[in-house]
Design a protein around this motif. Structure first.
Motif: not given
Length: 278
Positions: A188-195
């Motif tokens: 969750n870098p910067g609140g962006v969810r990444i798989g």
């Protein structure tokens, strides 16, 4: 070991035993490609009708490799479920087309859906893999869990009375599914969810990299992405290779996916079944 005495051993078995279904893992297929093996040129494999792959997401490039270098008229079946459910939530169908990078369909007899964080069904966007109704092979509980609290926290904490499997996925309009990794390992870098699978796909396309593992680290009131890599023989993680890795990820994902640190390691921690443990 599937590479002892050589990477051909399982294909030797397939020919010797007239194997019809070849069950394996995404990591094995990737390792074959990295070893530049071409079973199509060295083996008959006329009896093999289907190859099933599980354990981790099967990258689109691995679909290409199987049809190019193993067999061009095989049913490549990426499947996913769990030991806990004694089966699959999403799997293959012999009467549907195979699309690179996509698991073909949801399983019969299980009410599989994808929920957003608010518990609403979504299509063509990432969310949680859920099962909205009971199914015959659902566990009745865990051992040494007399009040059922461990069982409940494992699967029913996120959505009331809904089995949440812990996979971060996307379901398309045709019923095909892409799995982006375990939801408890999403970054969750910067609140962006990444798989995590999005990063693995890019990194492991590079010939210098044998394998990788990525984690999110709490850092300066945010989360930073840390990438660990196992290098192939005779390679060194220098500034040039780190830049190459970061450019590969930035160009094919987003700037948010780019790791803050890239670190070379000798090996990666695994479960007993060989899956990497983020």
């Amino acid at each position: 070991s599937p590479f002892y005495p050589s990477g051909n051993i399982l294909f030797d078995y397939a020919d010797a035993e007239r194997m019809t279904l070849f069950g394996t893992s995404a990591k094995y297929i990737d390792a074959l490609a990295k070893a530049d093996l071409k079973p199509r040129e060295t083996h008959d494999l006329s009896s093999v009708r289907a190859m099933t792959s599980t354990g981790s997401p099967l990258a689109p490039e691995s679909f290409d490799y199987v049809y190019r270098d193993i067999k061009n008229d095989i049913h490549l079946a990426s499947i996913s479920g769990g030991t806990d459910i004694l089966g699959c939530f999403v799997l293959a169908s012999p009467v549907l087309p195979v699309k690179r990078g996509v698991i073909q369909t949801r399983a019969l007899g299980v009410a599989v859906d994808v929920f957003d964080d608010d518990g609403k069904p979504v299509r063509n966007e990432k969310g949680e893999l859920v099962c909205t109704k009971p199914f015959p092979s659902m566990p009745v509980g865990f051992w040494n869990d007399p009040d059922g609290s461990r069982y409940h926290s494992a699967y029913f904490d996120k959505f009331e009375n809904i089995w949440c499997h812990g996979d971060y996925v996307e379901l398309d309009d045709e019923g095909g599914m892409v799995i982006y990794g375990r939801s408890d390992a999403t970054l969750n870098p910067g609140g962006v969810r990444i798989g995590t699978a999005e990063i693995y796909r890019q990194v492991e396309m590079l010939p210098e990299i044998q394998e990788s593992i990525v984690i999110g680290q709490e850092w300066d009131n945010d989360v930073r992405v840390i990438l660990f890599v196992v290098l192939r023989e005779n390679n060194v993680l220098d500034t040039a290779l780190i830049d190459k890795i970061k450019k590969q990820i930035r160009a094919n994902c987003t700037p948010r996916h780019v790791p803050a640190k890239v670190i070379a390691v000798a090996d990666i921690p695994r479960t007993k079944s060989g899956k990497i443990t983020e």
